[in-house]
Design an enzyme around this catalytic site. Structure first.
Site, mmCIF file in Angstrom:
data_model
loop_
_atom_site.group_PDB
_atom_site.id
_atom_site.type_symbol
_atom_site.label_atom_id
_atom_site.label_comp_id
_atom_site.label_asym_id
_atom_site.label_seq_id
_atom_site.Cartn_x
_atom_site.Cartn_y
_atom_site.Cartn_z
ATOM 1 N N HIS A 207 50.484 35.714 43.121
ATOM 2 C CA HIS A 207 50.393 36.886 42.402
ATOM 3 C C HIS A 207 51.866 37.167 41.815
ATOM 4 O O HIS A 207 51.787 38.075 40.907
ATOM 5 C CB HIS A 207 50.085 38.122 43.263
ATOM 6 C CG HIS A 207 48.219 37.942 43.508
ATOM 7 N ND1 HIS A 207 47.953 37.301 44.496
ATOM 8 C CD2 HIS A 207 47.410 38.221 42.837
ATOM 9 C CE1 HIS A 207 46.489 37.357 44.601
ATOM 10 N NE2 HIS A 207 46.505 37.845 43.277
ATOM 11 N N ARG A 314 43.917 45.240 37.203
ATOM 12 C CA ARG A 314 43.952 45.201 38.575
ATOM 13 C C ARG A 314 44.412 46.397 39.305
ATOM 14 O O ARG A 314 45.575 46.981 39.078
ATOM 15 C CB ARG A 314 44.921 43.872 39.102
ATOM 16 C CG ARG A 314 44.410 42.704 38.433
ATOM 17 C CD ARG A 314 45.433 41.629 38.987
ATOM 18 N NE ARG A 314 44.880 40.139 38.996
ATOM 19 C CZ ARG A 314 45.019 39.413 38.097
ATOM 20 N NH1 ARG A 314 46.019 39.819 36.666
ATOM 21 N NH2 ARG A 314 44.856 38.149 37.929
ATOM 22 N N ARG A 350 38.942 47.127 37.690
ATOM 23 C CA ARG A 350 38.293 46.529 38.843
ATOM 24 C C ARG A 350 38.650 47.362 40.033
ATOM 25 O O ARG A 350 39.738 47.807 40.071
ATOM 26 C CB ARG A 350 39.060 45.069 38.899
ATOM 27 C CG ARG A 350 38.296 44.232 40.050
ATOM 28 C CD ARG A 350 39.094 42.886 40.084
ATOM 29 N NE ARG A 350 40.457 42.844 40.610
ATOM 30 C CZ ARG A 350 41.111 41.694 40.767
ATOM 31 N NH1 ARG A 350 40.610 40.452 40.209
ATOM 32 N NH2 ARG A 350 42.516 41.814 41.089
ATOM 33 N N GLU A 450 33.915 34.571 41.259
ATOM 34 C CA GLU A 450 35.263 33.946 41.891
ATOM 35 C C GLU A 450 35.015 33.413 43.348
ATOM 36 O O GLU A 450 35.812 32.835 43.925
ATOM 37 C CB GLU A 450 36.411 34.797 41.990
ATOM 38 C CG GLU A 450 36.162 36.164 42.612
ATOM 39 C CD GLU A 450 37.482 37.008 42.432
ATOM 40 O OE1 GLU A 450 38.435 36.628 41.934
ATOM 41 O OE2 GLU A 450 37.167 38.371 42.719
ATOM 42 N N ASP A 474 40.806 32.190 41.856
ATOM 43 C CA ASP A 474 39.971 32.328 43.244
ATOM 44 C C ASP A 474 39.113 31.199 43.323
ATOM 45 O O ASP A 474 38.819 30.750 44.407
ATOM 46 C CB ASP A 474 39.571 33.602 43.865
ATOM 47 C CG ASP A 474 40.514 34.549 44.251
ATOM 48 O OD1 ASP A 474 41.557 34.015 44.869
ATOM 49 O OD2 ASP A 474 40.916 35.739 43.832
ATOM 50 N N ARG A 484 45.922 29.259 46.943
ATOM 51 C CA ARG A 484 46.501 29.304 45.694
ATOM 52 C C ARG A 484 48.152 29.804 45.839
ATOM 53 O O ARG A 484 48.780 30.014 45.067
ATOM 54 C CB ARG A 484 45.795 30.415 44.801
ATOM 55 C CG ARG A 484 45.830 31.779 45.286
ATOM 56 C CD ARG A 484 44.929 32.697 44.619
ATOM 57 N NE ARG A 484 45.561 33.502 43.438
ATOM 58 C CZ ARG A 484 44.865 34.408 42.851
ATOM 59 N NH1 ARG A 484 43.577 34.829 43.328
ATOM 60 N NH2 ARG A 484 45.360 35.018 41.831
ATOM 61 N N CYS A 521 38.939 35.708 33.257
ATOM 62 C CA CYS A 521 40.020 36.569 33.361
ATOM 63 C C CYS A 521 41.163 35.623 34.456
ATOM 64 O O CYS A 521 42.172 36.424 34.625
ATOM 65 C CB CYS A 521 39.991 37.768 33.798
ATOM 66 S SG CYS A 521 38.830 38.177 35.188
HETATM 67 C C1 PEP Z 1 41.033 35.322 39.690
HETATM 68 O O1 PEP Z 1 40.942 35.261 40.944
HETATM 69 O O2 PEP Z 1 40.761 34.422 38.874
HETATM 70 C C2 PEP Z 1 41.409 36.818 39.197
HETATM 71 C C3 PEP Z 1 41.474 36.843 37.949
HETATM 72 O O3 PEP Z 1 41.798 37.617 39.987
HETATM 73 P P1 PEP Z 1 43.041 37.840 40.844
HETATM 74 O O4 PEP Z 1 44.086 36.902 40.206
HETATM 75 O O5 PEP Z 1 43.558 39.189 40.734
HETATM 76 O O6 PEP Z 1 42.625 37.201 42.325
HETATM 77 MG MG MG Z 2 40.540 36.817 42.437
#
Ligand code: PEP
Ligand code: MG
Length: 590
Positions: A207, A314, A350, A450, A474, A484, A521
């Site tokens: 993140h 987000r 979301r 995801e 994800d 990740r 996304c």
């Molecule tokens: C993902 O998991 O690809 C996504 C867009 O959500 P986040 O990165 O916020 O988990």
């Molecule tokens: Mg995600």
């Protein structure tokens, strides 16, 4: 914690290779942000004119340590009397040691005589005192060395932290150097004051990396050792395109990178010209390019990028850096602001995606034995109905000011979608009866794909969901069992693994068969090298960091979809990864 003094070194150029998280190149001044109290100290020779500066850094650190101790004294008063008295004496003694004591005077002198930085001088002085105390034949006195060491550690900590308040008094063109940066830390950054980021930990889809991209900050993660070597005030280059970090560059390197940065900015300006042109392929197929946002402060960049909407908002930002929860009103105000500023363009909001690496602590979520597979995202919202209801109410109200969609994270079963729809419909009924102004018609209710199980059940989910947003970050993590955020397995993290691509393809086909929109996304949507593959698989909506939109648009406008779609599908089902690589390389050169 044990501090270490390393071999002396003069500030010389050092190069670190990390994971590029782009975009662009930052040239600036190191600002250390120590996320953990894990202080490593290296000794640096200083020039004569830096002596005064180091001595005043020491004085500042002593003041900070005194203030910290005063706070502790306040806390100690709450303890039972005997303990409070005992600790009170000790804290008094610590304060005395920080005010012109033998320790402080010794460190000041050492900075000047040994010509070394303040942190190293503190540790050297303590080591010497330790020897002197050990020689004493008095067990009480020799035990006092622990207290001196404690005071010394406090000094070193505040010297290496730079400042206690997060990101206070940043130097001009600050480059934040840290072991890691939590999304909450990143949210405190003012992108106008920060030139770039370099962290020792983190993966490309962490993140921190995503935040950096959306704030358009050049960043490199997993640059091992960078936070060990960097000192506040050092000059640093962060090349977010190549993943290279250069500490204390030579004059020649600096010149070279200034040139590269100028070229990069020139290229950016050329791409900016694409802002107003549509994202249409050579054979006339329109592709929707939207932006992902983490913070409302990004909207300006989103509008500049030519995004046709927000494909993923987000909502976690409303819950960060606070001890309480934002209620409906506060969320409504924040979301309404985003919707209004997007001025008629669609905003996909979301619901709260918490758990595991995201905000778990802040919301007091018990991590459970395996947080990544635990009570998170929509599971959390369904088990905390008040939070869900307040969020849905805020979205419905914001939807009265412009088109919105509701997106549910980490959906796994059809029943979860049905349950949210029931909650939503009841809420709409109640709000309408009360005469509250809300979106009309009710916003579409979509889901993130995801979880691999959700992708494989995409045909069933498509009967309940109004749209799909494929979260490839994800999806890759769960399909390949790769955390990740864990840099030790980052080399295995690959959204182009045939398993992930097949899940994307299956989900896209299920959406097409059910006649519902589908977007990607995850971060791969913003990688223009993959644009031919993704749109070739029939994905006509991509949502990404705003800064990537012009690059992807340029690619879209060069492609002839009819000519590549068949091959994109074939290389996805083909078991040979070389064919896929060849397709991507050939498209990139085309
Ligand atoms: C993902 O998991 O690809 C996504 C867009 O959500 P986040 O990165 O916020 O988990
Ligand atoms: Mg995600």
């Amino acid at each position: 914690m044990k501090n270490e003094v390393n071999r002396p070194s003069v500030a010389r150029q050092r190069i670190f290779e990390g994971v590029p998280t782009g975009p662009g190149i930052a040239i600036g001044t190191v600002y250390r942000h120590d996320s953990r109290f894990n202080v490593h100290v290296r000794e640096v020779r200083i020039s004569e004119h830096r002596i005064k500066r180091e001595q005043s850094r020491l004085a500042g650190a002593a003041l900070t340590a005194i203030q910290e101790i005063q706070l502790l004294q306040g806390e100690a008063k709450k303890l039972p009397e005997a303990a409070s008295e005992e600790i009170g004496y000790l804290l008094d003694a610590y304060q005395q040691m920080l005010k012109g004591s033998r320790l402080i005077r010794g460190v000041e002198k050492r900075i000047a005589t040994d010509r070394i930085n303040a942190e190293a001088a503190v540790l050297k002085e303590i080591n010497q005192l330790e020897e002197a105390f050990a020689a004493m034949d008095d067990s009480y006195l020799s035990a006092r060395i622990d207290d001196i060491r404690e005071v010394g550690n406090r000094l070193v900590r505040s010297l290496s932290k730079g400042s206690v308040a997060a990101f206070a008094s940043l130097p001009r063109n600050a480059v934040i150097v840290s072991d890691e940066l939590s999304p909450a830390d990143t949210a405190l950054l003012d992108p106008n004051q920060v030139a770039g980021l370099a962290t020792m930990l983190g993966g490309v889809e962490s993140h921190t990396a995503i935040m950096a991209r959306s704030l358009a900050l050049p960043a490199v993660v997993a640059a091992s050792d960078v936070s060990y070597w960097a000192l506040n005030g050092d000059t640093i280059i962060v090349d977010g395109g190549s993943g290279r970090v250069i500490l204390n560059p030579t004059a020649a390197t600096l010149k070279d990178y200034r040139k590269r940065r100028a070229n990069y900015l020139r290229g950016r300006r050329a791409l900016d010209k694409l802002r107003a042109v549509p994202a249409v392929t050579q054979d006339g197929i329109a592709i929707s390019l939207e932006a992902n946002i983490e913070l409302p402060s990004e909207i300006e960049n989103v509008l500049k990028s030519g995004a046709t909407g927000v494909g993923l908002l987000r909502s976690e930002f409303m819950f960060m850096n606070r001890d309480d929860l934002p209620g409906e009103e506060e969320q409504f105000t924040a979301l309404k602001d985003v919707v209004e500023r997007m001025d008629g363009r669609q905003v996909t909001i979301r619901t709260l995606d918490v758990g595991a690496d995201k905000l778990g602590d802040a919301l007091g979520i018990e991590p459970g034995p395996n947080p990544a597979l635990g009570l998170r995202a929509i599971r959390f919202s369904l088990s905390h109905r008040k939070i869900l209801l307040e969020q849905l109410a805020a979205i419905l109200r914001a939807g009265a000011y412009g088109p919105v969609r509701i997106l549910l994270p980490m959906v796994c079963t059809v029943e979860e979608v049905r349950e949210v729809r029931r909650v939503l419909n009841r809420l709409v009924g109640r709000m309408r009866r009360k005469g509250v102004r809300i979106a009309d018609p009710i916003p579409p209710l979509g889901i993130m794909i995801e979880i691999p199980g959700a992708a494989l059940a995409a045909d069933a989910l498509a009967t309940e969901a109004d749209f799909f947003a494929i979260g490839t970050n994800d999806l890759t993590q769960y399909t390949l069992a790769i955390d990740r955020t864990d840099e030790t397995v980052a080399y295995l993290y690959n959204p182009l693994h045939p398993a992930v691509l097949r899940l994307i393809q299956f989900s896209a086909e299920a959406a097409a068969a059910a006649g519902i929109p589908v977007s990607i996304c995850g971060e791969m949507a913003g990688d223009e090298r993959l644009t031919p593959l993704l749109i070739g698989l029939g994905i006509a909506e991509l949502s990404m960091a705003a800064g990537s939109i012009p690059h992807v648009k340029k690619r879209v406008r060069q492609l002839n979809l009819a000519a590549i779609a068949g091959r994109a599908r074939r290389v996805t089902t083909d078991a040979d990864p070389d064919h896929l690589e060849a397709f991507i390389a050939e498209m990139a050169d085309a």
